[in-house]
Motif scaffolding. Structure first.
Motif, PDB file in Angstrom:
ATOM      1  N   LEU A 173       0.845  -1.190   0.000  1.00 57.17           N
ATOM      2  CA  LEU A 173       0.000   0.000   0.000  1.00 57.17           C
ATOM      3  C   LEU A 173       0.882   1.242   0.000  1.00 57.17           C
ATOM      4  O   LEU A 173       1.963   1.250   0.573  1.00 57.17           O
ATOM      5  N   GLY A 174       0.416   2.302  -0.653  1.00 58.38           N
ATOM      6  CA  GLY A 174       1.181   3.536  -0.715  1.00 58.38           C
ATOM      7  C   GLY A 174       0.296   4.752  -0.487  1.00 58.38           C
ATOM      8  O   GLY A 174      -0.930   4.644  -0.379  1.00 58.38           O
ATOM      9  N   LEU A 175       0.945   5.900  -0.406  1.00 55.45           N
ATOM     10  CA  LEU A 175       0.215   7.146  -0.190  1.00 55.45           C
ATOM     11  C   LEU A 175      -0.612   7.482  -1.421  1.00 55.45           C
ATOM     12  O   LEU A 175      -0.105   7.505  -2.539  1.00 55.45           O
ATOM     13  N   GLY A 176      -1.904   7.719  -1.235  1.00 58.51           N
ATOM     14  CA  GLY A 176      -2.786   8.084  -2.335  1.00 58.51           C
ATOM     15  C   GLY A 176      -3.426   9.436  -2.087  1.00 58.51           C
ATOM     16  O   GLY A 176      -2.878  10.283  -1.388  1.00 58.51           O
ATOM     17  N   GLY A 177      -4.591   9.635  -2.676  1.00 60.20           N
ATOM     18  CA  GLY A 177      -5.314  10.872  -2.440  1.00 60.20           C
ATOM     19  C   GLY A 177      -5.039  11.916  -3.506  1.00 60.20           C
ATOM     20  O   GLY A 177      -4.166  11.751  -4.368  1.00 60.20           O
ATOM     21  N   VAL A 200      -4.664  17.001  -8.586  1.00 57.35           N
ATOM     22  CA  VAL A 200      -3.564  16.149  -9.029  1.00 57.35           C
ATOM     23  C   VAL A 200      -3.360  15.053  -7.996  1.00 57.35           C
ATOM     24  O   VAL A 200      -3.602  15.244  -6.800  1.00 57.35           O
ATOM     25  N   ALA A 201      -2.927  13.902  -8.456  1.00 56.97           N
ATOM     26  CA  ALA A 201      -2.687  12.775  -7.559  1.00 56.97           C
ATOM     27  C   ALA A 201      -1.431  13.032  -6.732  1.00 56.97           C
ATOM     28  O   ALA A 201      -0.371  13.360  -7.275  1.00 56.97           O
ATOM     29  N   VAL A 202      -1.544  12.884  -5.430  1.00 56.16           N
ATOM     30  CA  VAL A 202      -0.410  13.114  -4.525  1.00 56.16           C
ATOM     31  C   VAL A 202       0.767  12.217  -4.899  1.00 56.16           C
ATOM     32  O   VAL A 202       1.916  12.656  -4.924  1.00 56.16           O
ATOM     33  N   ALA A 203       0.482  10.956  -5.187  1.00 59.67           N
ATOM     34  CA  ALA A 203       1.556  10.014  -5.517  1.00 59.67           C
ATOM     35  C   ALA A 203       2.317  10.453  -6.762  1.00 59.67           C
ATOM     36  O   ALA A 203       3.549  10.324  -6.837  1.00 59.67           O
ATOM     37  N   ASP A 204       1.591  10.987  -7.766  1.00 56.84           N
ATOM     38  CA  ASP A 204       2.255  11.444  -8.993  1.00 56.84           C
ATOM     39  C   ASP A 204       3.166  12.627  -8.710  1.00 56.84           C
ATOM     40  O   ASP A 204       4.277  12.714  -9.250  1.00 56.84           O
ATOM     41  N   LEU A 261       4.687  13.422  -5.884  1.00 54.84           N
ATOM     42  CA  LEU A 261       5.862  13.002  -5.135  1.00 54.84           C
ATOM     43  C   LEU A 261       6.820  12.200  -6.007  1.00 54.84           C
ATOM     44  O   LEU A 261       8.036  12.336  -5.896  1.00 54.84           O
ATOM     45  N   THR A 262       6.279  11.381  -6.898  1.00 56.42           N
ATOM     46  CA  THR A 262       7.136  10.595  -7.789  1.00 56.42           C
ATOM     47  C   THR A 262       7.975  11.499  -8.680  1.00 56.42           C
ATOM     48  O   THR A 262       9.188  11.287  -8.844  1.00 56.42           O
ATOM     49  N   LEU A 263       7.360  12.519  -9.257  1.00 63.44           N
ATOM     50  CA  LEU A 263       8.091  13.438 -10.132  1.00 63.44           C
ATOM     51  C   LEU A 263       9.130  14.245  -9.349  1.00 63.44           C
ATOM     52  O   LEU A 263      10.272  14.408  -9.792  1.00 63.44           O
ATOM     53  N   LEU A 264       8.747  14.745  -8.187  1.00 65.92           N
ATOM     54  CA  LEU A 264       9.680  15.540  -7.390  1.00 65.92           C
ATOM     55  C   LEU A 264      10.873  14.691  -6.943  1.00 65.92           C
ATOM     56  O   LEU A 264      12.018  15.164  -6.968  1.00 65.92           O
ATOM     57  N   ASN A 265      10.612  13.469  -6.544  1.00 67.58           N
ATOM     58  CA  ASN A 265      11.707  12.587  -6.127  1.00 67.58           C
ATOM     59  C   ASN A 265      12.627  12.261  -7.295  1.00 67.58           C
ATOM     60  O   ASN A 265      13.858  12.156  -7.127  1.00 67.58           O
ATOM     61  N   ALA A 266      12.054  12.085  -8.472  1.00 65.87           N
ATOM     62  CA  ALA A 266      12.868  11.759  -9.647  1.00 65.87           C
ATOM     63  C   ALA A 266      13.782  12.922 -10.021  1.00 65.87           C
ATOM     64  O   ALA A 266      14.960  12.712 -10.344  1.00 65.87           O
ATOM     65  N   ILE A 267      13.273  14.151  -9.966  1.00 66.50           N
ATOM     66  CA  ILE A 267      14.118  15.316 -10.246  1.00 66.50           C
ATOM     67  C   ILE A 267      15.235  15.422  -9.217  1.00 66.50           C
ATOM     68  O   ILE A 267      16.410  15.647  -9.544  1.00 66.50           O
ATOM     69  N   GLN A 268      14.873  15.259  -7.950  1.00 64.54           N
ATOM     70  CA  GLN A 268      15.873  15.380  -6.885  1.00 64.54           C
ATOM     71  C   GLN A 268      16.955  14.311  -7.021  1.00 64.54           C
ATOM     72  O   GLN A 268      18.138  14.563  -6.767  1.00 64.54           O
ATOM     73  N   ALA A 269      16.564  13.109  -7.424  1.00 66.57           N
ATOM     74  CA  ALA A 269      17.512  11.994  -7.512  1.00 66.57           C
ATOM     75  C   ALA A 269      18.407  12.081  -8.738  1.00 66.57           C
ATOM     76  O   ALA A 269      19.593  11.731  -8.685  1.00 66.57           O
ATOM     77  N   THR A 270      17.849  12.525  -9.870  1.00 66.80           N
ATOM     78  CA  THR A 270      18.610  12.469 -11.126  1.00 66.80           C
ATOM     79  C   THR A 270      19.209  13.801 -11.552  1.00 66.80           C
ATOM     80  O   THR A 270      20.197  13.828 -12.287  1.00 66.80           O
ATOM     81  N   GLY A 271      18.593  14.920 -11.121  1.00 66.05           N
ATOM     82  CA  GLY A 271      19.122  16.231 -11.479  1.00 66.05           C
ATOM     83  C   GLY A 271      18.928  16.597 -12.929  1.00 66.05           C
ATOM     84  O   GLY A 271      19.612  17.496 -13.445  1.00 66.05           O
TER      85      GLY A 271
END
Length: 341
Positions: free
Chosen positions: A14-18, A27-31, A33-43
């Motif tokens: 189970l993951g964070l939804g809403g 906008v979907a919270v999970a989407d 966070l996924t995009l923000l984490n990807a930018i932070q991780a890959t630059g």
């Protein structure tokens, strides 16, 4: 040909939804966070595209659509360094990341409960319960006889923490004569928690297990220090250790005055065995362990041993365990069934 359901293990995550609503946009919270984490991780936006398996253009489109929905710029290009989150993007990632971390344990716990229900649904065979439990001879014997669970023997604190973190289906624990609400973390998290089911399993008599014949003539708890008894302790975090430390405080006895305070064993049976071999003179434990090894027993009092589980865990196997333990407790020395409310 359809693969038989009972040949396929069931796993649930189970993951964070809403939804995050800004004005008329959602906008979907999970989407987010996924995009923000990807930018932070890959630059880089290319890194986002690779990580999310999108084309470069699709990744940019998704970012721009998200910025339009939120009304704030999330990503900025930095010369020679690719792309980075803006201060707003960093703050938004922090807020959503903290929410995810705060819910992670509860989601893992509920994921296990859903997994147990779906395993029974798909395979028509209940999944074996994973118990993390403070050691008790009667409980271990009943679990083995039923064959419906696997027990990891740990201290009471660790057992409860494993349940709260979603690393066990059921926790078995005890607190001496202390009520749940007054016991501090992690036990206090179980009190009046609608997401958890806490059941009194049995009452158990605990006391000082002493060498056969009580050669040191120990008649009361303070005699442990006064007569220089060689003590064998339980490990830190166990319910018995917590009770012993409270007894020391109540009698104003410094731990340093108890010879062997730092010597630890992990079960009542192990403590009793050490005393029976003559390596130690005393240890706090259950009457059942003392009687099994022919030791003298000086009662300290009765305590309740509890089971705790997610309120959504299927109840059949747990109820069978509770009933079987209660029946055994009623006919076993040093045990009794708990009072029913």
């Amino acid at each position: 040909m359809t693969e038989p359901a009972n040949d396929r293990p069931v796993s649930v995550a189970l993951g964070l939804g809403g939804l995050l609503r800004i004005g008329g946009r959602a906008v979907a919270v999970a989407d987010v966070l996924t995009l923000l984490n990807a930018i932070q991780a890959t630059g880089s936006v290319q890194g986002v595209a690779t990580e999310l398996e999108l084309s470069y253009r699709a990744a940019w489109d998704r970012l721009r659509n998200l910025e339009a929905a939120l009304g704030h710029q999330l990503v900025q290009k930095t010369r020679g360094h690719g792309s980075a989150l803006t201060p707003f993007g960093l703050s938004l990632r922090q807020v959503l990341g903290d929410a995810t971390a705060g819910l992670a344990a509860a989601l893992a716990r509920e994921g296990r409960a859903v997994e147990a229900s779906l395993t029974a649904l798909f395979t028509e065979t209940p999944r074996r319960l994973a118990l993390a439990a403070s050691h008790d001879l009667l409980l271990m014997e009943v679990v083995e006889a039923l064959g419906e669970g696997e027990v990891a023997v740990v201290g009471s604190k660790e057992a409860v923490q494993r349940l709260l973190d979603g690393r066990a289906d059921v926790a078995g624990f005890h607190l001496g004569a202390e009520p749940l609400s007054a016991s501090g973390p992690p036990f206090a998290e179980l009190a009046d928690n609608p997401g958890l089911r806490v059941l009194p399993l049995f009452e158990r008599e605990q006391g000082l297990m002493l060498a056969a014949g009580n050669p040191l003539g120990i008649r009361a708890f303070p005699d442990l220090a006064g007569r220089r008894a060689r003590y064998v302790n339980r490990q830190k975090g166990s319910g018995t250790r917590l009770w012993f430390d409270r007894l020391l405080a109540e009698h104003a006895i410094p731990a340093a005055e108890v010879q062997g305070y730092g010597v630890e064993e992990f079960t009542h049976q192990a403590v009793a065995a050490v005393i029976a071999t003559g390596t130690a003179d005393a240890g706090l434990g259950a009457r059942s362990a003392a009687e099994r090894f022919g030791l003298h027993f000086l009662s300290i009092g009765w305590e309740t041993y509890y089971l705790a589980a997610s309120a959504t865990l299927p109840t059949e196997a747990l109820d069978r365990l509770v009933s079987a333990v209660a029946a055994r407790a009623e006919r076993s020395p040093g045990y009794k069934a708990p009072p029913r409310s």
